[in-house]
Design a protein around this motif. Sequence first.
Motif, PDB file in Angstrom:
ATOM      1  N   ASN A  86       0.829  -1.215   0.000  1.00  0.00           N
ATOM      2  CA  ASN A  86       0.000   0.000   0.000  1.00  0.00           C
ATOM      3  C   ASN A  86       0.858   1.257   0.000  1.00  0.00           C
ATOM      4  OD1 ASN A  86      -2.410  -1.356  -0.058  1.00  0.00           O
ATOM      5  ND2 ASN A  86      -2.734  -1.295   2.162  1.00  0.00           N
ATOM      6  N   ALA A  87       1.916   1.238   0.807  1.00  0.00           N
ATOM      7  CA  ALA A  87       2.813   2.393   0.875  1.00  0.00           C
ATOM      8  C   ALA A  87       3.476   2.633  -0.474  1.00  0.00           C
ATOM      9  CB  ALA A  87       3.857   2.186   1.961  1.00  0.00           C
ATOM     10  N   GLN A  88       3.925   1.550  -1.111  1.00  0.00           N
ATOM     11  CA  GLN A  88       4.580   1.686  -2.422  1.00  0.00           C
ATOM     12  C   GLN A  88       3.601   2.221  -3.470  1.00  0.00           C
ATOM     13  OE1 GLN A  88       7.917   1.220  -2.893  1.00  0.00           O
ATOM     14  NE2 GLN A  88       7.499   2.168  -4.898  1.00  0.00           N
ATOM     15  N   GLU A  89       2.341   1.748  -3.414  1.00  0.00           N
ATOM     16  CA  GLU A  89       1.328   2.229  -4.341  1.00  0.00           C
ATOM     17  C   GLU A  89       1.067   3.731  -4.142  1.00  0.00           C
ATOM     18  OE1 GLU A  89      -2.155  -0.199  -3.901  1.00  0.00           O
ATOM     19  OE2 GLU A  89      -1.238  -1.919  -4.893  1.00  0.00           O
ATOM     20  N   LYS A  90       1.002   4.127  -2.827  1.00  0.00           N
ATOM     21  CA  LYS A  90       0.794   5.553  -2.540  1.00  0.00           C
ATOM     22  C   LYS A  90       1.967   6.386  -3.041  1.00  0.00           C
ATOM     23  CE  LYS A  90      -2.245   5.202   1.444  1.00  0.00           C
ATOM     24  NZ  LYS A  90      -2.412   5.445   2.866  1.00  0.00           N
ATOM     25  N   ILE A  91       3.192   5.882  -2.840  1.00  0.00           N
ATOM     26  CA  ILE A  91       4.383   6.602  -3.318  1.00  0.00           C
ATOM     27  C   ILE A  91       4.341   6.717  -4.838  1.00  0.00           C
ATOM     28  CG2 ILE A  91       6.891   6.440  -3.576  1.00  0.00           C
ATOM     29  CD1 ILE A  91       6.924   5.221  -0.720  1.00  0.00           C
ATOM     30  N   ASP A  92       4.032   5.586  -5.503  1.00  0.00           N
ATOM     31  CA  ASP A  92       3.954   5.603  -6.974  1.00  0.00           C
ATOM     32  C   ASP A  92       2.871   6.568  -7.456  1.00  0.00           C
ATOM     33  OD1 ASP A  92       5.961   3.770  -7.060  1.00  0.00           O
ATOM     34  OD2 ASP A  92       4.672   2.026  -7.449  1.00  0.00           O
ATOM     35  N   GLU A  93       1.736   6.493  -6.726  1.00  0.00           N
ATOM     36  CA  GLU A  93       0.632   7.377  -7.099  1.00  0.00           C
ATOM     37  C   GLU A  93       1.013   8.838  -6.921  1.00  0.00           C
ATOM     38  OE1 GLU A  93      -3.628   8.239  -5.153  1.00  0.00           O
ATOM     39  OE2 GLU A  93      -3.309   6.137  -5.682  1.00  0.00           O
ATOM     40  N   GLU A  94       1.688   9.157  -5.804  1.00  0.00           N
ATOM     41  CA  GLU A  94       2.091  10.532  -5.560  1.00  0.00           C
ATOM     42  C   GLU A  94       3.146  10.981  -6.575  1.00  0.00           C
ATOM     43  OE1 GLU A  94       3.201  10.800  -1.475  1.00  0.00           O
ATOM     44  OE2 GLU A  94       1.131  10.766  -0.781  1.00  0.00           O
ATOM     45  N   GLU A  95       4.057  10.082  -6.946  1.00  0.00           N
ATOM     46  CA  GLU A  95       5.043  10.417  -7.982  1.00  0.00           C
ATOM     47  C   GLU A  95       4.353  10.681  -9.315  1.00  0.00           C
ATOM     48  OE1 GLU A  95       8.024   7.371  -8.147  1.00  0.00           O
ATOM     49  OE2 GLU A  95       9.001   8.057  -6.309  1.00  0.00           O
ATOM     50  N   ASP A  96       3.332   9.862  -9.605  1.00  0.00           N
ATOM     51  CA  ASP A  96       2.563  10.083 -10.836  1.00  0.00           C
ATOM     52  C   ASP A  96       1.865  11.443 -10.798  1.00  0.00           C
ATOM     53  OD1 ASP A  96       3.366   7.680 -11.838  1.00  0.00           O
ATOM     54  OD2 ASP A  96       1.515   6.600 -11.350  1.00  0.00           O
ATOM     55  N   ILE A  97       1.355  11.810  -9.636  1.00  0.00           N
ATOM     56  CA  ILE A  97       0.680  13.109  -9.501  1.00  0.00           C
ATOM     57  C   ILE A  97       1.681  14.238  -9.705  1.00  0.00           C
ATOM     58  CG2 ILE A  97      -0.432  14.651  -7.849  1.00  0.00           C
ATOM     59  CD1 ILE A  97      -1.925  12.209  -6.759  1.00  0.00           C
ATOM     60  N   VAL A  98       2.876  14.094  -9.129  1.00  0.00           N
ATOM     61  CA  VAL A  98       3.914  15.115  -9.306  1.00  0.00           C
ATOM     62  C   VAL A  98       4.289  15.227 -10.776  1.00  0.00           C
ATOM     63  CG1 VAL A  98       6.307  15.702  -8.788  1.00  0.00           C
ATOM     64  CG2 VAL A  98       4.812  14.933  -6.948  1.00  0.00           C
ATOM     65  N   LYS A  99       4.465  14.060 -11.424  1.00  0.00           N
ATOM     66  CA  LYS A  99       4.786  14.080 -12.860  1.00  0.00           C
ATOM     67  C   LYS A  99       3.659  14.744 -13.647  1.00  0.00           C
ATOM     68  CE  LYS A  99       7.696   9.961 -12.987  1.00  0.00           C
ATOM     69  NZ  LYS A  99       7.775   8.564 -13.421  1.00  0.00           N
ATOM     70  N   LEU A 100       2.415  14.393 -13.271  1.00  0.00           N
ATOM     71  CA  LEU A 100       1.260  14.975 -13.950  1.00  0.00           C
ATOM     72  C   LEU A 100       1.223  16.485 -13.749  1.00  0.00           C
ATOM     73  CD1 LEU A 100      -1.272  14.220 -15.582  1.00  0.00           C
ATOM     74  CD2 LEU A 100      -2.501  14.070 -13.412  1.00  0.00           C
ATOM     75  N   LEU A 101       1.502  16.915 -12.502  1.00  0.00           N
ATOM     76  CA  LEU A 101       1.536  18.348 -12.219  1.00  0.00           C
ATOM     77  C   LEU A 101       2.613  19.034 -13.042  1.00  0.00           C
ATOM     78  CD1 LEU A 101       1.038  18.453  -8.342  1.00  0.00           C
ATOM     79  CD2 LEU A 101      -0.574  19.192 -10.081  1.00  0.00           C
ATOM     80  N   LYS A 102       3.781  18.424 -13.131  1.00  0.00           N
ATOM     81  CA  LYS A 102       4.858  19.003 -13.944  1.00  0.00           C
ATOM     82  C   LYS A 102       4.425  19.090 -15.406  1.00  0.00           C
ATOM     83  CE  LYS A 102       8.968  17.802 -11.303  1.00  0.00           C
ATOM     84  NZ  LYS A 102      10.194  16.992 -11.295  1.00  0.00           N
TER      85      LYS A 102
END
Length: 189
Positions: free
Chosen positions: A56-72
Amino acid sequence: KKKTATITNNRTNPAETEAAMARKKHMKQLELKAIEEQRKAGTQIDNKKLERIRKNAQEKIDEEEDIVKLLKTYSERAITFSIRDKQLKDKMEREKKEKDYEKRMILAMEIDRLKEIDAREAEEQEKLKKMIEGRKIIEKQIEERRQARLLQEEARDQENREMLKQIELYQQQEEEKARRKEELAIKSR
């Protein structure tokens, strides 16, 4: 979900983005700490729970990284669109200026053309006026010459009549002389 909402709401603030990254890092450390404690307990259930938490933690990290990439990506796209909009605006302004310049040039050429037409018309009017004046002068001269000719002819006719009268008078005088001579000749016989 709260973390995602927090990151999504703070897209534009770099300080909040850093805070989110720090929280993420802190969460990861907490999760690693929790995993370490469960290892110590050594139970099978704890290991499964730990694996699930890690996943779950890894999924949240991946999801947050995806959000950061999306924001960029969104940020870069917004900058790109802003530049493109500015270029389109500049292009439209340039085209408008060119059209305005062309309109002014066409208008100036039309004004020059109309002035030239007016000047030509004025010149033609002046030529026509001079021609009419010249024609009147010529007609007047012709009339004066005709009148002079008529006067000359009349004077010649008068002179001819006078001469004819003189001739007639001479003839009458001659006839009178001849008649007197004849009468004298008749009387003298």
